[in-house]
Motif scaffolding. Structure first.
Motif, PDB file in Angstrom:
ATOM      1  N   ILE A  51       0.867  -1.187   0.000  1.00  0.00           N
ATOM      2  CA  ILE A  51       0.000   0.000   0.000  1.00  0.00           C
ATOM      3  C   ILE A  51       0.901   1.234   0.000  1.00  0.00           C
ATOM      4  O   ILE A  51       1.833   1.324   0.811  1.00  0.00           O
ATOM      5  CB  ILE A  51      -0.914   0.018   1.244  1.00  0.00           C
ATOM      6  N   PRO A  52       0.670   2.203  -0.878  1.00  0.00           N
ATOM      7  CA  PRO A  52       1.528   3.406  -0.941  1.00  0.00           C
ATOM      8  C   PRO A  52       1.517   4.166   0.377  1.00  0.00           C
ATOM      9  O   PRO A  52       0.555   4.107   1.155  1.00  0.00           O
ATOM     10  CB  PRO A  52       0.893   4.232  -2.067  1.00  0.00           C
ATOM     11  N   GLU A  53       2.605   4.877   0.634  1.00  0.00           N
ATOM     12  CA  GLU A  53       2.690   5.694   1.839  1.00  0.00           C
ATOM     13  C   GLU A  53       1.636   6.798   1.819  1.00  0.00           C
ATOM     14  O   GLU A  53       1.081   7.164   2.858  1.00  0.00           O
ATOM     15  CB  GLU A  53       4.083   6.327   1.947  1.00  0.00           C
ATOM     16  N   GLU A  54       1.370   7.340   0.650  1.00  0.00           N
ATOM     17  CA  GLU A  54       0.337   8.373   0.498  1.00  0.00           C
ATOM     18  C   GLU A  54      -0.757   7.807  -0.389  1.00  0.00           C
ATOM     19  O   GLU A  54      -0.554   7.514  -1.563  1.00  0.00           O
ATOM     20  CB  GLU A  54       0.925   9.642  -0.127  1.00  0.00           C
ATOM     21  N   GLN A  55      -1.925   7.645   0.209  1.00  0.00           N
ATOM     22  CA  GLN A  55      -3.028   7.014  -0.513  1.00  0.00           C
ATOM     23  C   GLN A  55      -4.084   8.051  -0.867  1.00  0.00           C
ATOM     24  O   GLN A  55      -4.286   9.033  -0.135  1.00  0.00           O
ATOM     25  CB  GLN A  55      -3.644   5.897   0.330  1.00  0.00           C
ATOM     26  N   ASP A  56      -4.747   7.835  -2.004  1.00  0.00           N
ATOM     27  CA  ASP A  56      -5.824   8.715  -2.450  1.00  0.00           C
ATOM     28  C   ASP A  56      -7.144   8.008  -2.176  1.00  0.00           C
ATOM     29  O   ASP A  56      -7.418   6.942  -2.743  1.00  0.00           O
ATOM     30  CB  ASP A  56      -5.674   9.006  -3.947  1.00  0.00           C
TER      31      ASP A  56
ATOM     32  N   ILE B 158       0.898  10.274  -6.127  1.00  0.00           N
ATOM     33  CA  ILE B 158       1.158  11.719  -6.079  1.00  0.00           C
ATOM     34  C   ILE B 158       0.992  12.334  -7.471  1.00  0.00           C
ATOM     35  O   ILE B 158       0.383  13.407  -7.620  1.00  0.00           O
ATOM     36  CB  ILE B 158       2.576  11.984  -5.523  1.00  0.00           C
ATOM     37  N   GLU B 159       1.517  11.675  -8.478  1.00  0.00           N
ATOM     38  CA  GLU B 159       1.398  12.191  -9.846  1.00  0.00           C
ATOM     39  C   GLU B 159      -0.062  12.251 -10.283  1.00  0.00           C
ATOM     40  O   GLU B 159      -0.487  13.204 -10.950  1.00  0.00           O
ATOM     41  CB  GLU B 159       2.198  11.309 -10.809  1.00  0.00           C
ATOM     42  N   ARG B 160      -0.834  11.245  -9.930  1.00  0.00           N
ATOM     43  CA  ARG B 160      -2.258  11.251 -10.283  1.00  0.00           C
ATOM     44  C   ARG B 160      -2.992  12.381  -9.576  1.00  0.00           C
ATOM     45  O   ARG B 160      -3.854  13.035 -10.163  1.00  0.00           O
ATOM     46  CB  ARG B 160      -2.886   9.906  -9.909  1.00  0.00           C
ATOM     47  N   GLN B 161      -2.663  12.606  -8.327  1.00  0.00           N
ATOM     48  CA  GLN B 161      -3.290  13.712  -7.588  1.00  0.00           C
ATOM     49  C   GLN B 161      -2.958  15.052  -8.235  1.00  0.00           C
ATOM     50  O   GLN B 161      -3.837  15.911  -8.386  1.00  0.00           O
ATOM     51  CB  GLN B 161      -2.833  13.696  -6.132  1.00  0.00           C
ATOM     52  N   GLU B 162      -1.692  15.224  -8.586  1.00  0.00           N
ATOM     53  CA  GLU B 162      -1.280  16.479  -9.223  1.00  0.00           C
ATOM     54  C   GLU B 162      -1.949  16.654 -10.578  1.00  0.00           C
ATOM     55  O   GLU B 162      -2.368  17.760 -10.932  1.00  0.00           O
ATOM     56  CB  GLU B 162       0.243  16.506  -9.373  1.00  0.00           C
ATOM     57  N   GLN B 163      -2.067  15.567 -11.324  1.00  0.00           N
ATOM     58  CA  GLN B 163      -2.718  15.644 -12.629  1.00  0.00           C
ATOM     59  C   GLN B 163      -4.190  15.986 -12.486  1.00  0.00           C
ATOM     60  O   GLN B 163      -4.731  16.819 -13.229  1.00  0.00           O
ATOM     61  CB  GLN B 163      -2.563  14.306 -13.365  1.00  0.00           C
ATOM     62  N   ARG B 164      -4.868  15.349 -11.523  1.00  0.00           N
ATOM     63  CA  ARG B 164      -6.280  15.633 -11.306  1.00  0.00           C
ATOM     64  C   ARG B 164      -6.478  17.075 -10.830  1.00  0.00           C
ATOM     65  O   ARG B 164      -7.432  17.751 -11.239  1.00  0.00           O
ATOM     66  CB  ARG B 164      -6.862  14.652 -10.295  1.00  0.00           C
ATOM     67  N   LYS B 165      -5.547  17.542  -9.978  1.00  0.00           N
ATOM     68  CA  LYS B 165      -5.616  18.929  -9.504  1.00  0.00           C
ATOM     69  C   LYS B 165      -5.432  19.901 -10.662  1.00  0.00           C
ATOM     70  O   LYS B 165      -6.133  20.918 -10.756  1.00  0.00           O
ATOM     71  CB  LYS B 165      -4.548  19.162  -8.442  1.00  0.00           C
ATOM     72  N   LYS B 166      -4.502  19.592 -11.563  1.00  0.00           N
ATOM     73  CA  LYS B 166      -4.261  20.455 -12.716  1.00  0.00           C
ATOM     74  C   LYS B 166      -5.482  20.508 -13.627  1.00  0.00           C
ATOM     75  O   LYS B 166      -5.862  21.579 -14.116  1.00  0.00           O
ATOM     76  CB  LYS B 166      -3.046  19.957 -13.505  1.00  0.00           C
ATOM     77  N   VAL B 167      -6.099  19.349 -13.856  1.00  0.00           N
ATOM     78  CA  VAL B 167      -7.302  19.300 -14.694  1.00  0.00           C
ATOM     79  C   VAL B 167      -8.410  20.144 -14.078  1.00  0.00           C
ATOM     80  O   VAL B 167      -9.112  20.886 -14.764  1.00  0.00           O
ATOM     81  CB  VAL B 167      -7.774  17.846 -14.882  1.00  0.00           C
ATOM     82  N   GLU B 168      -8.580  20.038 -12.758  1.00  0.00           N
ATOM     83  CA  GLU B 168      -9.619  20.806 -12.069  1.00  0.00           C
ATOM     84  C   GLU B 168      -9.315  22.308 -12.137  1.00  0.00           C
ATOM     85  O   GLU B 168     -10.219  23.127 -12.359  1.00  0.00           O
ATOM     86  CB  GLU B 168      -9.718  20.350 -10.613  1.00  0.00           C
ATOM     87  N   GLU B 169      -8.048  22.679 -11.942  1.00  0.00           N
ATOM     88  CA  GLU B 169      -7.667  24.091 -12.031  1.00  0.00           C
ATOM     89  C   GLU B 169      -7.901  24.638 -13.440  1.00  0.00           C
ATOM     90  O   GLU B 169      -8.373  25.772 -13.597  1.00  0.00           O
ATOM     91  CB  GLU B 169      -6.203  24.261 -11.630  1.00  0.00           C
ATOM     92  N   ASP B 170      -7.570  23.841 -14.454  1.00  0.00           N
ATOM     93  CA  ASP B 170      -7.802  24.267 -15.842  1.00  0.00           C
ATOM     94  C   ASP B 170      -9.295  24.446 -16.107  1.00  0.00           C
ATOM     95  O   ASP B 170      -9.700  25.382 -16.800  1.00  0.00           O
ATOM     96  CB  ASP B 170      -7.219  23.236 -16.815  1.00  0.00           C
ATOM     97  N   ARG B 171     -10.105  23.554 -15.554  1.00  0.00           N
ATOM     98  CA  ARG B 171     -11.557  23.663 -15.744  1.00  0.00           C
ATOM     99  C   ARG B 171     -12.097  24.933 -15.096  1.00  0.00           C
ATOM    100  O   ARG B 171     -12.885  25.674 -15.703  1.00  0.00           O
ATOM    101  CB  ARG B 171     -12.255  22.433 -15.149  1.00  0.00           C
ATOM    102  N   ILE B 172     -11.658  25.207 -13.866  1.00  0.00           N
ATOM    103  CA  ILE B 172     -12.121  26.406 -13.162  1.00  0.00           C
ATOM    104  C   ILE B 172     -11.657  27.665 -13.875  1.00  0.00           C
ATOM    105  O   ILE B 172     -12.409  28.634 -14.039  1.00  0.00           O
ATOM    106  CB  ILE B 172     -11.621  26.389 -11.704  1.00  0.00           C
ATOM    107  N   ARG B 173     -10.376  27.670 -14.325  1.00  0.00           N
ATOM    108  CA  ARG B 173      -9.854  28.839 -15.034  1.00  0.00           C
ATOM    109  C   ARG B 173     -10.625  29.091 -16.330  1.00  0.00           C
ATOM    110  O   ARG B 173     -10.940  30.241 -16.667  1.00  0.00           O
ATOM    111  CB  ARG B 173      -8.366  28.644 -15.331  1.00  0.00           C
ATOM    112  N   LYS B 174     -10.969  28.025 -17.027  1.00  0.00           N
ATOM    113  CA  LYS B 174     -11.731  28.168 -18.273  1.00  0.00           C
ATOM    114  C   LYS B 174     -13.116  28.744 -17.998  1.00  0.00           C
ATOM    115  O   LYS B 174     -13.598  29.607 -18.733  1.00  0.00           O
ATOM    116  CB  LYS B 174     -11.849  26.815 -18.965  1.00  0.00           C
ATOM    117  N   GLU B 175     -13.770  28.273 -16.926  1.00  0.00           N
ATOM    118  CA  GLU B 175     -15.091  28.790 -16.566  1.00  0.00           C
ATOM    119  C   GLU B 175     -15.011  30.274 -16.215  1.00  0.00           C
ATOM    120  O   GLU B 175     -15.882  31.064 -16.585  1.00  0.00           O
ATOM    121  CB  GLU B 175     -15.666  27.994 -15.401  1.00  0.00           C
TER     122      GLU B 175
END
Length: 241
Positions: free
Chosen positions: A37-42, A116-133
């Motif tokens: 199990i990863p040290e940091e879990q989502d 961690i990479e998946r979290q950062e990618q999901r965060k980036k996608v969400e930020e891009d969506r909010i910025r576009k709105e």
């Protein structure tokens, strides 16, 4: 080179050490798996893998059989291939010594990196969506940015539209004049039309309405005129006498 006859003994010793490190995670004996199990879990997209190991007869003088099992979550094909390649290369570099703990530690660290990479990618996608709105909402109030090219295009379209409207207006005016010329009435026709309209009003009078005979007023007017003329004659005659 020392000829080794105690491979089985080394394998048993390593397995005992692994059981002490992973008391709840290790299952099996000669062919076993270790749950990692990863040290940091989502919590929204958890990821849990198992490292499956099967000792070969001459392990650790050769690499064991290695495979990966996804227990929770999912791995992309390219992620799975990368993990397997990295584990295999690490095993080749460790030939001659017990290597399972090294492989399991590497895999656990790799899973943590994936999370961690998946979290950062999901965060980036969400930020891009909010910025576009936000940009779309601001564009509603700012309007379209005007450039020289866009202004010249607008002016050309505007002038073309005005010219078409003027052309249409002139055409309608000519048609209207022609229609009036063709339908022009003479004075007699206008009079007859007005008289016909006046008579037609009688048909719309409700019961109880009083009709007026215009001819009576005309006769009365004639009689008054005649009386006035007679009065003037009488005055003239009396003055001459």
């Amino acid at each position: 080179m020392k000829y080794r006859l105690d491979y089985k003994e080394e394998q048993e010793q390593e397995l005992e050490v692994l059981k002490s490190i992973y008391p709840d995670e290790l299952e099996g004996e000669g062919e076993f798996r270790i749950t990692l199990i990863p040290e940091e879990q989502d919590s929204s997209t958890p990821l849990v893998l198992a490292l499956r190991i099967k000792y070969t007869p001459t392990y650790p003088e050769e690499i064991p059989e290695i495979s990966l099992e996804v227990l929770e979550g999912s791995l992309e094909e390219n992620e799975h291939d990368k993990l397997y390649t990295d584990l295999t290369n690490m095993a080749r570099d460790s030939i001659g010594i017990a290597m399972v703990f090294t492989l399991s530690s590497f895999l656990k660290d790799s899973l943590t990196t994936f999370v961690i990479e998946r979290q950062e990618q999901r965060k980036k996608v969400e930020e891009d969506r909010i910025r576009k709105e936000i940009e779309e909402e601001q564009a509603k109030f700012q309007g379209t940015r005007v450039t020289i090219a866009s202004f010249l295009e607008w002016r050309e379209n505007f002038e073309r539209e005005i010219a078409e409207r003027e052309k249409t207006t002139k055409s309608l005016t000519l048609l209207r004049k022609e229609e009036l010329r063709r339908n022009k009435l003479t004075g007699r026709q206008l009079f007859e039309q007005d008289e016909a309209l006046a008579r037609s009003d009688v048909t719309f009078m409700e019961e109880g309405d009083v009709t007026v005979d215009i001819s009576l007023f005309e006769r009365e007017f004639d009689m008054e005129s005649e009386d006035d003329e007679n009065s003037v004659l009488d005055l003239v005659r009396s003055s001459t006498d």
